[in-house]
Design a protein around this motif. Structure first.
Motif, short mmCIF file in Angstrom:
data_model
loop_
_atom_site.label_atom_id
_atom_site.label_comp_id
_atom_site.label_asym_id
_atom_site.label_seq_id
_atom_site.Cartn_x
_atom_site.Cartn_y
_atom_site.Cartn_z
N PHE A 60 0.97 -1.29 -0.05
CA PHE A 60 -0.14 -0.06 0.10
C PHE A 60 0.93 1.15 0.07
N LYS A 61 0.58 2.16 -0.76
CA LYS A 61 1.46 3.37 -0.97
C LYS A 61 1.48 4.26 0.12
N SER A 62 0.47 4.23 1.07
CA SER A 62 0.39 4.78 2.21
C SER A 62 -0.86 4.50 2.79
N THR A 63 -1.20 5.17 4.03
CA THR A 63 -2.58 4.88 4.68
C THR A 63 -3.59 5.46 3.85
N PRO A 64 -4.94 4.71 4.05
CA PRO A 64 -5.94 5.28 3.53
C PRO A 64 -6.11 7.07 3.60
N GLN A 65 -6.33 7.46 2.60
CA GLN A 65 -6.59 8.95 2.57
C GLN A 65 -7.95 9.46 1.85
N ASP A 66 -8.78 10.18 2.38
CA ASP A 66 -9.88 10.58 1.70
C ASP A 66 -10.81 9.30 1.09
N LYS A 67 -10.97 8.10 2.05
CA LYS A 67 -11.33 6.91 1.85
C LYS A 67 -11.13 6.16 0.73
N ALA A 68 -9.75 6.36 0.12
CA ALA A 68 -9.27 5.69 -0.83
C ALA A 68 -7.69 5.00 -0.46
N VAL A 69 -7.47 4.07 -1.00
CA VAL A 69 -5.77 3.90 -0.68
C VAL A 69 -5.38 3.24 -2.08
N GLU A 70 -4.01 3.36 -2.34
CA GLU A 70 -3.43 3.14 -3.47
C GLU A 70 -2.65 1.51 -3.28
N ILE A 71 -2.43 0.86 -4.22
CA ILE A 71 -1.76 -0.18 -4.08
C ILE A 71 -0.58 -0.10 -5.08
N ALA A 72 0.32 -1.09 -5.09
CA ALA A 72 1.29 -1.13 -5.95
C ALA A 72 1.94 -2.67 -5.89
#
Length: 149
Positions: A60-72
């Motif tokens: 996960f590129k960071s903790t969730p932000q604005d009800k979204a989370v990015e994966i790599a």
């Protein structure tokens, strides 16, 4: 397939394993990510092992932000085209939705057709936008809707 959490000091949860150069490089990149965004399980990086062999890494590129989370995710070259990238992305999606089913899952790819856009479409992602990144050039952002709202 098993996702092995990477600790902030670069060690692996569950002890030390014999690492390949690619696995060590993935750990170093993950430590760099932690230095920028912190370490907050489960929103961390993982090495991926299949039958005792390191096949890739995902995060996960960071903790969730604005009800979204990015994966790599990244499959080591000798293990490409064997379904591991799809399995890694699915494992991160499952983990994110188990933690918070209201999260939208994001992913970014180069703005060209290839394995990652194919994987993301297969997993239900939709192409949301194209944008210029100062470091990586033209990118596509993909979005997977939350399980619930």
């Amino acid at each position: 397939m098993q996702l092995i959490p990477i600790k902030p000091d670069g060690s692996l949860v569950g002890g030390t394993e014999i690492l390949t150069d690619e696995a060590r490089d993935a750990i170093e990149a993950t430590i760099g990510l932690y230095n920028n965004v912190g370490h907050a399980p489960p929103w961390i990086g993982y090495l991926v092992v299949v039958e005792g062999e390191w096949v890739g890494a995902c995060a996960f590129k960071s903790t969730p932000q604005d009800k979204a989370v990015e994966i790599a995710y990244y499959t080591f070259p000798q293990h490409e085209d064997l379904g591991y990238a799809t399995a890694m992305a699915q494992a991160l999606i499952t983990m994110a939705h188990a933690t918070d089913p209201t999260l939208m899952i994001l992913a970014q790819t180069l703005a060209e057709e290839g394995p990652s856009p194919h994987i993301l479409r297969k997993l239900g992602f939709e192409l949301a936008e194209e944008f210029e990144d100062p470091d990586d050039g033209l990118l596509w952002e993909w979005r997977l809707a939350p399980l619930s709202s």
